[in-house]
Design a protein around this motif. Sequence first.
Motif, PDB file in Angstrom:
ATOM      1  N   GLY A 304      15.816   1.743   3.785  1.00  0.00           N
ATOM      2  CA  GLY A 304      16.357   0.499   4.316  1.00  0.00           C
ATOM      3  C   GLY A 304      15.746  -0.759   3.750  1.00  0.00           C
ATOM      4  N   ALA A 305      15.117  -0.681   2.576  1.00  0.00           N
ATOM      5  CA  ALA A 305      14.407  -1.839   2.027  1.00  0.00           C
ATOM      6  C   ALA A 305      15.347  -2.922   1.526  1.00  0.00           C
ATOM      7  N   GLY A 306      16.619  -2.605   1.321  1.00  0.00           N
ATOM      8  CA  GLY A 306      17.532  -3.595   0.782  1.00  0.00           C
ATOM      9  C   GLY A 306      17.122  -3.989  -0.614  1.00  0.00           C
ATOM     10  N   ASP A 307      16.919  -5.273  -0.845  1.00  0.00           N
ATOM     11  CA  ASP A 307      16.516  -5.758  -2.171  1.00  0.00           C
ATOM     12  C   ASP A 307      15.075  -6.245  -2.196  1.00  0.00           C
ATOM     13  N   GLU A 308      14.286  -5.855  -1.194  1.00  0.00           N
ATOM     14  CA  GLU A 308      12.889  -6.297  -1.119  1.00  0.00           C
ATOM     15  C   GLU A 308      12.025  -5.458  -2.056  1.00  0.00           C
ATOM     16  N   GLN A 309      11.789  -5.960  -3.267  1.00  0.00           N
ATOM     17  CA  GLN A 309      11.054  -5.190  -4.267  1.00  0.00           C
ATOM     18  C   GLN A 309       9.541  -5.279  -4.082  1.00  0.00           C
ATOM     19  N   ALA A 310       9.046  -6.362  -3.495  1.00  0.00           N
ATOM     20  CA  ALA A 310       7.597  -6.570  -3.396  1.00  0.00           C
ATOM     21  C   ALA A 310       6.876  -5.409  -2.709  1.00  0.00           C
ATOM     22  N   PRO A 311       7.346  -4.922  -1.542  1.00  0.00           N
ATOM     23  CA  PRO A 311       6.627  -3.812  -0.913  1.00  0.00           C
ATOM     24  C   PRO A 311       6.594  -2.556  -1.787  1.00  0.00           C
ATOM     25  N   VAL A 312       7.664  -2.313  -2.530  1.00  0.00           N
ATOM     26  CA  VAL A 312       7.704  -1.128  -3.387  1.00  0.00           C
ATOM     27  C   VAL A 312       6.659  -1.252  -4.487  1.00  0.00           C
ATOM     28  N   SER A 313       6.605  -2.396  -5.127  1.00  0.00           N
ATOM     29  CA  SER A 313       5.622  -2.598  -6.201  1.00  0.00           C
ATOM     30  C   SER A 313       4.198  -2.529  -5.666  1.00  0.00           C
ATOM     31  N   GLU A 314       3.991  -3.095  -4.472  1.00  0.00           N
ATOM     32  CA  GLU A 314       2.655  -3.070  -3.864  1.00  0.00           C
ATOM     33  C   GLU A 314       2.197  -1.643  -3.593  1.00  0.00           C
ATOM     34  N   VAL A 315       3.093  -0.835  -3.032  1.00  0.00           N
ATOM     35  CA  VAL A 315       2.730   0.545  -2.703  1.00  0.00           C
ATOM     36  C   VAL A 315       2.462   1.349  -3.967  1.00  0.00           C
ATOM     37  N   LEU A 316       3.292   1.170  -4.989  1.00  0.00           N
ATOM     38  CA  LEU A 316       3.080   1.911  -6.232  1.00  0.00           C
ATOM     39  C   LEU A 316       1.747   1.571  -6.881  1.00  0.00           C
ATOM     40  N   ALA A 317       1.257   0.371  -6.651  1.00  0.00           N
ATOM     41  CA  ALA A 317      -0.023  -0.037  -7.240  1.00  0.00           C
ATOM     42  C   ALA A 317      -1.217   0.567  -6.515  1.00  0.00           C
ATOM     43  N   LEU A 318      -0.986   1.134  -5.312  1.00  0.00           N
ATOM     44  CA  LEU A 318      -2.086   1.751  -4.560  1.00  0.00           C
ATOM     45  C   LEU A 318      -2.260   3.186  -5.058  1.00  0.00           C
ATOM     46  N   ASP A 319      -3.037   3.315  -6.110  1.00  0.00           N
ATOM     47  CA  ASP A 319      -3.078   4.587  -6.839  1.00  0.00           C
ATOM     48  C   ASP A 319      -4.075   5.589  -6.279  1.00  0.00           C
ATOM     49  N   ASP A 320      -4.638   5.303  -5.106  1.00  0.00           N
ATOM     50  CA  ASP A 320      -5.616   6.232  -4.544  1.00  0.00           C
ATOM     51  C   ASP A 320      -5.038   7.115  -3.448  1.00  0.00           C
ATOM     52  N   VAL A 321      -3.741   6.951  -3.124  1.00  0.00           N
ATOM     53  CA  VAL A 321      -3.128   7.771  -2.073  1.00  0.00           C
ATOM     54  C   VAL A 321      -1.760   8.262  -2.537  1.00  0.00           C
TER      55      VAL A 321
END
Length: 475
Positions: A304-321
């Motif tokens: 349901g994120a729609g077009d909100e890309q920021a949360p997706v990019s933020e999560v992908l950058a968290l490379d420890d989980v």
Amino acid sequence: MRTAHRVETVRQAEQTLISRLPDGTLMHRAAAGLATACANLLGKVYARKVVLLVGSGDNGGDTLYAGARLSRRGAAVTAILLTPDRTHQQALTAFTRAGGRTTTPDNAQHTLKQADLLIDGVVGIGGRGGLRPPATDLIRAAEHHHVPIVAVDLPSGVDADTGEVHGEAVHATLTVTFGTHKPALLIDPAREHAGVVHLVDIGLTLPPPEAEALQHPDVSALLPHPGATSDKYRRGVVGIAAGSNRYPGAAVLAVAGALRGGAGAVRYTGPATAEVLARFPETLISDKGPKHAGRVQAWVVGPGAGDEQAPVSEVLALDDVPVLIDADGLRLADPGAVRRRTAPTLLTPHAGEAAALLGVTREEVESQRLWAVRELASRYRATVLLKGATTLIADAEGPVRVNPTGTPWLATAGSGDVLSGLTGSLLAAGLPARDAGSVGAYLHGLAGRYAADGAPTTAYEVAEALPTAWRDVTG
């Protein structure tokens, strides 16, 4: 656990065993299992009318030897020889000596109309392409007269290794397969042609499989179980970055699945805070985005994120989980960022999303599901859960997992959001991505059956049925 092997692997195992056994032993073992399964389906054998559709080679031989056994038990057995000059001669001799009769396709229509059972021995596991005349016409006639069909090793017309169906294929009531399952018996679209599958052990020694399907004991062994010293943090915390002003319900449903997935706590970040707290006040809320939400053991992003890309990019950058990417997140995620991750990544597309990721049509994905899930896993260096009538889970190594649970009623809005939350929770509880995807799909499918119970259901009802599914699996 049910396992499936490719044709080449089965052939090699058969040849190894044949070299150590008296001539014909393996075929007689297969025929005995086939005859027993047919007898069980018939209920009584004496005076029942059984028709064999016999092609060339060993598959036709298995069919004739089984027909001979049924004839000796009093059945009236007629074999329709599709290729008389290439029929297995030893099996044909045994069949006629047992009282079996033969006929040609031209004279078979009346015989089929009166049949109590048809045994499909047209082609075996080495067959390629759809059925051809006259087999096509005979199968259609049997289906028209509602004659139960037993497929020998595999429904004729399906591809054993891939589960693809090119053209006409048998729709069996029962498939009796030998030694091991074949991938087509587990994977759609071929699986829909197999009916009930019965495995006959003929003594093969086999290497690791191409595909496997978990069962209750396998899932129970993988489920997280809290110990006496567990607290909510030791059990794992899953982060959910989902929902938007347009789709707040996706966040609610993802959290619903996550709360029932084995982790000790759920952190939510996104624009649907009010909706989530109204339904689940136990949720831990953050308004600072995934990067500053607090410690978690896994993230779910995209529903349901729609077009909100920021949360997706933020999560992908968290490379420890570990990270699970679903729905809109699959469209918004940078492929390079996915491939560069070192922590586990789990992608959960349906066929349309998989097609977009691969640059092919949806029809290609649905007809070549085994190829699609393996290609996605290789291309994105991730574990992939390909949703559908048969959900498949694959990573770079090991057999493809095939989920055996589910119901068509799960094809309802929000069902995938529940699955994402559930699977993310299992990731946070410590399961590897392949196991989390497999267990999540299994429980989700089982919960769908409980929630629907033969009638339409909703995604939220599926989430509510997850504890029942969990208890079922654990006994």
